[in-house]
Scaffold this active site. Structure first.
Site, PDB file in Angstrom:
ATOM      1  N   SER A  60      -0.328 -25.300  15.505  1.00 42.93           N
ATOM      2  CA  SER A  60      -1.453 -24.887  16.340  1.00 42.93           C
ATOM      3  C   SER A  60      -1.354 -23.382  16.609  1.00 42.93           C
ATOM      4  O   SER A  60      -0.256 -22.852  16.797  1.00 42.93           O
ATOM      5  CB  SER A  60      -1.403 -25.672  17.652  1.00 42.93           C
ATOM      6  OG  SER A  60      -2.416 -25.239  18.512  1.00 42.93           O
ATOM      7  N   ALA A  61      -2.520 -22.709  16.651  1.00 44.35           N
ATOM      8  CA  ALA A  61      -2.523 -21.243  16.779  1.00 44.35           C
ATOM      9  C   ALA A  61      -2.149 -20.753  18.174  1.00 44.35           C
ATOM     10  O   ALA A  61      -1.510 -19.723  18.331  1.00 44.35           O
ATOM     11  CB  ALA A  61      -3.909 -20.709  16.409  1.00 44.35           C
ATOM     12  N   HIS A  62      -2.559 -21.534  19.205  1.00 44.12           N
ATOM     13  CA  HIS A  62      -2.451 -20.947  20.547  1.00 44.12           C
ATOM     14  C   HIS A  62      -1.049 -20.980  21.144  1.00 44.12           C
ATOM     15  O   HIS A  62      -0.841 -20.543  22.270  1.00 44.12           O
ATOM     16  CB  HIS A  62      -3.497 -21.556  21.497  1.00 44.12           C
ATOM     17  CG  HIS A  62      -3.259 -22.964  21.928  1.00 44.12           C
ATOM     18  ND1 HIS A  62      -2.888 -23.287  23.218  1.00 44.12           N
ATOM     19  CD2 HIS A  62      -3.361 -24.138  21.271  1.00 44.12           C
ATOM     20  CE1 HIS A  62      -2.797 -24.608  23.335  1.00 44.12           C
ATOM     21  NE2 HIS A  62      -3.083 -25.148  22.155  1.00 44.12           N
ATOM     22  N   GLN A 103       5.352 -27.140  18.637  1.00 38.96           N
ATOM     23  CA  GLN A 103       6.260 -26.358  19.485  1.00 38.96           C
ATOM     24  C   GLN A 103       7.393 -25.731  18.683  1.00 38.96           C
ATOM     25  O   GLN A 103       8.196 -24.969  19.229  1.00 38.96           O
ATOM     26  CB  GLN A 103       6.833 -27.229  20.620  1.00 38.96           C
ATOM     27  CG  GLN A 103       5.794 -27.708  21.611  1.00 38.96           C
ATOM     28  CD  GLN A 103       5.189 -26.581  22.465  1.00 38.96           C
ATOM     29  OE1 GLN A 103       5.692 -25.453  22.513  1.00 38.96           O
ATOM     30  NE2 GLN A 103       4.100 -26.885  23.138  1.00 38.96           N
ATOM     31  N   CYS A 128      -1.427 -31.050  29.004  1.00 36.32           N
ATOM     32  CA  CYS A 128      -2.489 -32.007  28.725  1.00 36.32           C
ATOM     33  C   CYS A 128      -2.472 -33.145  29.744  1.00 36.32           C
ATOM     34  O   CYS A 128      -3.492 -33.739  30.015  1.00 36.32           O
ATOM     35  CB  CYS A 128      -2.334 -32.561  27.316  1.00 36.32           C
ATOM     36  SG  CYS A 128      -1.839 -31.319  26.140  1.00 36.32           S
ATOM     37  N   GLY A 144      -3.740 -28.592  17.086  1.00 40.39           N
ATOM     38  CA  GLY A 144      -2.608 -29.463  16.791  1.00 40.39           C
ATOM     39  C   GLY A 144      -2.968 -30.927  16.980  1.00 40.39           C
ATOM     40  O   GLY A 144      -2.516 -31.793  16.224  1.00 40.39           O
ATOM     41  N   ASN A 180       7.523 -30.816  23.604  1.00 38.59           N
ATOM     42  CA  ASN A 180       6.829 -29.829  24.424  1.00 38.59           C
ATOM     43  C   ASN A 180       7.302 -29.809  25.869  1.00 38.59           C
ATOM     44  O   ASN A 180       7.199 -28.806  26.549  1.00 38.59           O
ATOM     45  CB  ASN A 180       5.305 -30.066  24.377  1.00 38.59           C
ATOM     46  CG  ASN A 180       4.929 -31.518  24.473  1.00 38.59           C
ATOM     47  OD1 ASN A 180       5.401 -32.348  23.698  1.00 38.59           O
ATOM     48  ND2 ASN A 180       4.075 -31.851  25.414  1.00 38.59           N
ATOM     49  N   THR A 209     -18.442 -26.847   8.428  1.00 39.22           N
ATOM     50  CA  THR A 209     -18.304 -25.389   8.284  1.00 39.22           C
ATOM     51  C   THR A 209     -17.099 -24.906   9.086  1.00 39.22           C
ATOM     52  O   THR A 209     -16.909 -25.303  10.234  1.00 39.22           O
ATOM     53  CB  THR A 209     -19.603 -24.697   8.766  1.00 39.22           C
ATOM     54  OG1 THR A 209     -20.678 -25.258   8.018  1.00 39.22           O
ATOM     55  CG2 THR A 209     -19.537 -23.196   8.556  1.00 39.22           C
TER      56      THR A 209
HETATM   57  C1  LIG Z   1       3.999 -30.927  20.668  1.00 42.57           C
HETATM   58  C2  LIG Z   1       2.529 -30.708  20.718  1.00 42.57           C
HETATM   59  N1  LIG Z   1       1.748 -31.302  19.820  1.00 42.57           N
HETATM   60  C3  LIG Z   1       0.420 -31.150  19.808  1.00 42.57           C
HETATM   61  C4  LIG Z   1      -0.210 -30.357  20.751  1.00 42.57           C
HETATM   62  C5  LIG Z   1      -1.691 -30.216  20.712  1.00 42.57           C
HETATM   63  O1  LIG Z   1      -2.075 -28.987  20.181  1.00 42.57           O
HETATM   64  P1  LIG Z   1      -3.541 -28.424  20.510  1.00 42.57           P
HETATM   65  O2  LIG Z   1      -3.500 -27.957  21.933  1.00 42.57           O
HETATM   66  O3  LIG Z   1      -3.734 -27.290  19.550  1.00 42.57           O
HETATM   67  O4  LIG Z   1      -4.495 -29.523  20.290  1.00 42.57           O
HETATM   68  C6  LIG Z   1       0.564 -29.721  21.732  1.00 42.57           C
HETATM   69  C7  LIG Z   1      -0.078 -28.922  22.782  1.00 42.57           C
HETATM   70  O5  LIG Z   1       0.474 -28.667  23.837  1.00 42.57           O
HETATM   71  C8  LIG Z   1       1.966 -29.891  21.706  1.00 42.57           C
HETATM   72  O6  LIG Z   1       2.748 -29.303  22.591  1.00 42.57           O
END
Ligand SMILES: Cc1ncc(COP(=O)(O)O)c(C=O)c1O
Length: 382
Positions: free
Chosen positions: A195-197, A176, A319, A68, A148, A233
């Site tokens: 984002s996948a996770h 989110q 983060c 993301g 988030n 790649t």
């Molecule tokens: C609102 C939001 N944007 C972006 C991200 C970043 O995504 P990624 O962890 O895949 O870099 C996050 C990750 O917590 C998020 O909550």
């Protein structure tokens, strides 16, 4: 162990694992024209289609990225480079750090940035936004789908209408929102980050959806991959995991009522403790998130006490945890530094049932009561 930090990340789902295992066997380079390459390329296409199906977008609009954060950076930088000096960007003070930290770079390129304010509940005013769009005339508006930290949802369909009426592009960070909101709510923006996770896929893979007709300058070079919008790649294993997670999400989607779980948790705590507030409570929120402030309790003290009990939550975003600075989201909402340092986030997911959240609520109540009593004693003995 109780995990209550699903906004930070989610565990890997079964289909994600299966598809990743397939990708590990198909080790060819998807750009190679021989059979090994074609097999890898087929899996890549299947994964792209799976993600596209989950969202209801055109597979050709998907550009896979390393997550993301990269999708956000690509949206902002790609457009800033496309427009050149004088690029005008309107965003908010509560965006993810991957947006915030890209802003100085945009300024270095001669871009101009303006922020739209949010109120103490973390919500923006559409009237103010429209005024700013009219006067500032941004090339791009970048506003997140759901926050988030607080879970507060911005009204993306109405924001898109405003942008279209004023001929500017809308980018939304829907990281989110994915899996928590109906995709029709955010998928029509011109640029969408995912984002996948956050949906039981692997970490390190995401996508920027770039709608047909939107052109931006690539920020990664190395080949013609992703229709020249992101060279290098492809991360076939990660992308396959995203595809598997998207397929599983589509099949099981809606099977869990997280709002019921979250509301039960909030009512339980609210009914037993004074000096508690829930950020964004009066606004529409994604169904799994509660951001609590327990007055008089430093978030790291509560986090540490719960950690010892095997309960995992976070203060601010994952983060930014580990740093002692207060959350920029809460500061953006008008909290003082000390108020912001009293906030913690609970975010629920697959393994959260009513019993789980009740157990967490009881532990939270016990620890908050104990820490407050200790603080009172300390103050009296001074
Ligand atoms: C609102 C939001 N944007 C972006 C991200 C970043 O995504 P990624 O962890 O895949 O870099 C996050 C990750 O917590 C998020 O909550």
């Amino acid at each position: 162990m109780i995990y209550a930090d699903y906004n930070a990340t989610t565990p890997l789902g079964e289909k994600a694992k299966d598809w990743m295992a397939q990708a590990l066997e198909l080790w060819g380079n998807p750009s190679s024209s021989h059979r090994y390459g074609r097999k890898a390329s087929e899996l890549l296409n299947k994964s792209r289609e799976s993600v596209a199906e989950l969202l209801g977008v055109n597979p050709n609009d998907i550009v896979f990225t390393s997550g993301g954060s990269e999708a956000n950076t690509l949206a902002l930088m790609g457009l800033a480079l496309e427009v050149g000096p004088g690029f005008r960007l309107l965003t908010s003070l509560v965006e993810h750090s991957s947006i915030r930290d890209t802003l100085p770079l945009i300024e270095k390129l001669g871009g101009i940035i303006q922020h739209v304010a949010v109120n103490s509940e973390g919500q923006l005013s559409l009237v103010d936004l429209e005024k700013q769009i009219e006067t500032f005339k941004p090339h791009l508006v970048s506003l997140m789908t759901a926050n988030n930290e607080t879970g507060v949802i911005f009204p993306i369909p109405q924001i898109l209408q405003l942008c279209e009426a004023h001929a500017c592009l809308l980018h939304t960070d829907a990281v989110q929102g994915l899996g928590k909101l109906d995709p029709t709510f955010y998928r029509n923006a011109h640029l969408v980050s995912i984002s996948a996770h956050k949906i039981y896929g692997p970490k390190g893979v995401g996508a920027l959806i770039i709608k047909k007709g939107v052109s931006l300058v690539a920020t990664h070079y190395g080949g013609a991959q992703e229709i020249k919008r992101r060279g290098g790649t492809e991360n076939v294993v990660g992308i396959a995991g995203f595809g598997g997670a998207a397929r599983e999400w589509q099949e099981t989607h809606g099977s869990q009522d997280l709002k019921k779980v979250r509301d039960y948790f909030e009512t339980f705590i609210g009914g037993s403790l004074d000096g508690v507030s829930i950020q964004g409570e009066k606004e529409p929120r994604i169904p799994n998130t509660s951001n609590f402030r327990f007055q008089g309790i430093a978030s790291e003290v509560l986090l540490g006490a719960l950690d010892l009990e095997g309960i995992f939550i976070s203060a601010g975003s994952a983060c930014s945890s580990g740093s002692i600075s207060p959350s920029h989201v809460l500061l953006g909402m008008g909290f003082s530094e000390s108020e912001a340092k009293e906030c913690v986030r609970f975010s629920w997911g697959q393994m959260s049932g009513l019993n789980t959240v009740e157990e967490v609520a009881k532990k939270v109540i016990a620890h908050v009561t104990r820490i407050r009593a200790r603080n009172t004693l300390k103050a009296l003995s001074k």
